[in-house]
Design an enzyme around this catalytic site. Structure first.
Site, short mmCIF file in Angstrom:
data_model
loop_
_atom_site.label_atom_id
_atom_site.label_comp_id
_atom_site.label_asym_id
_atom_site.label_seq_id
_atom_site.Cartn_x
_atom_site.Cartn_y
_atom_site.Cartn_z
N SER A 45 0.82 -1.21 0.00
CA SER A 45 0.00 0.00 0.00
C SER A 45 0.86 1.27 0.00
O SER A 45 1.99 1.27 0.47
CB SER A 45 -0.91 0.02 1.23
OG SER A 45 -1.74 -1.11 1.25
N1 SAH Z 1 -0.60 -4.49 3.88
C1 SAH Z 1 -0.05 -5.10 2.70
C2 SAH Z 1 -1.09 -5.08 1.62
C3 SAH Z 1 -0.97 -6.20 0.70
S1 SAH Z 1 -2.22 -6.25 -0.54
C4 SAH Z 1 1.18 -4.34 2.25
O1 SAH Z 1 1.18 -3.12 2.34
O2 SAH Z 1 2.12 -4.96 1.76
C5 SAH Z 1 -3.45 -7.26 0.21
C6 SAH Z 1 -3.04 -8.64 0.59
O3 SAH Z 1 -4.21 -9.32 1.07
C7 SAH Z 1 -2.50 -9.48 -0.54
O4 SAH Z 1 -1.23 -9.97 -0.20
C8 SAH Z 1 -3.50 -10.62 -0.68
O5 SAH Z 1 -2.92 -11.85 -1.06
C9 SAH Z 1 -4.08 -10.68 0.70
N2 SAH Z 1 -5.39 -11.33 0.82
C10 SAH Z 1 -6.44 -11.28 -0.04
N3 SAH Z 1 -7.47 -12.00 0.44
C11 SAH Z 1 -7.06 -12.53 1.63
C12 SAH Z 1 -7.67 -13.38 2.60
N4 SAH Z 1 -8.92 -13.83 2.47
N5 SAH Z 1 -6.94 -13.72 3.68
C13 SAH Z 1 -5.68 -13.29 3.85
N6 SAH Z 1 -5.05 -12.48 2.96
C14 SAH Z 1 -5.73 -12.11 1.86
#
Ligand code: SAH
Length: 216
Positions: A64
């Site tokens: 993000s």
């Molecule tokens: N806070 C992270 C954001 C990553 S993007 C950062 O800044 O790096 C969102 C993430 O949520 C992705 O890695 C995706 O694989 C994960 N995600 C999507 N659905 C999910 C679920 N049901 N349970 C756990 N993770 C999930």
């Protein structure tokens, strides 16, 4: 990139992207200054680690934008003792910011590959108050509930009912609700069993995929 260049980028991020847009919580600003974001991005993106936008990471996901990380963290109003549940570990960058500011962080990621890389980076940086789990975060983590704070960093199809149930009384949940392409960042507080919600900003996240999320 030299250390001095990185320090310049961090200074600009704090000033232009965060303070000027209303991030005032000193503990949040200190954590954003301290956590080395360049270690959480892909090798080829290090020169733009502190740019004012989300960046691609493995598995088609994103880390993000710094402002969104700071805004969500500020809305959690962390004092240092809280047990926090994070859904969507991704790069682990938000996890590190939470680990700086809370007592304990439990983070769930559905892609094992991302969880492994995040685990390596977080261990190398010495964070010991973080537990990473691979699984469907839309179901929360019943065994460790209730949580004083919950943060969802992927776009919700609904606010997952398990997460609302696992939120402690007086707890705060921050999540992008509700839509696949566009969402509103909301902070939801549980008071006397009732939910009070407040809008923080418009936002765009990758989809939350799971039982109470979007289908793949
Ligand atoms: N806070 C992270 C954001 C990553 S993007 C950062 O800044 O790096 C969102 C993430 O949520 C992705 O890695 C995706 O694989 C994960 N995600 C999507 N659905 C999910 C679920 N049901 N349970 C756990 N993770 C999930």
């Amino acid at each position: 990139m030299s250390k001095a260049d990185l320090q310049d980028d961090i200074g600009r991020m704090l000033d232009v992207q965060l303070r000027r847009r209303g991030i005032v919580d000193r503990r949040v600003l200190a954590a954003m200054a301290k956590v080395p974001r360049e270690q959480f991005v892909l090798e080829g993106s290090r020169h733009e680690a502190y740019a004012d936008r989300a960046l691609g990471i493995d598995c088609g996901q994103t880390i993000s934008q710094p402002y969104i990380v700071a805004l969500m963290t500020q809305a959690l109003e962390l004092s240092g003792s809280e047990k926090v549940l994070e859904i969507g570990t991704g790069s682990g960058y938000q996890t590190a910011i939470l680990a700086e500011l809370a007592g304990e962080v439990i983070s769930i990621e559905r892609h094992a590959e991302l969880a492994e890389r995040a685990s390596d980076v977080l261990s190398a940086l010495g964070y010991e108050n973080v537990t990473l789990t691979v699984g469907d975060g839309t179901l929360g983590c019943e065994g460790r509930a209730p949580f004083e704070r919950i943060i969802v960093t992927a776009a919700c199809a609904e606010c997952p009912p398990a997460l609302l149930a696992q939120l402690a009384e007086h707890g705060v949940l921050v999540a992008p609700l509700v839509g696949r392409d566009y969402q509103t960042l909301q902070a939801i507080r549980k008071v006397a069993g009732q939910l009070q919600s407040r809008d923080l900003s418009a936002c765009r996240f990758v989809p939350l995929v799971g039982e109470h999320g979007w289908k793949e």
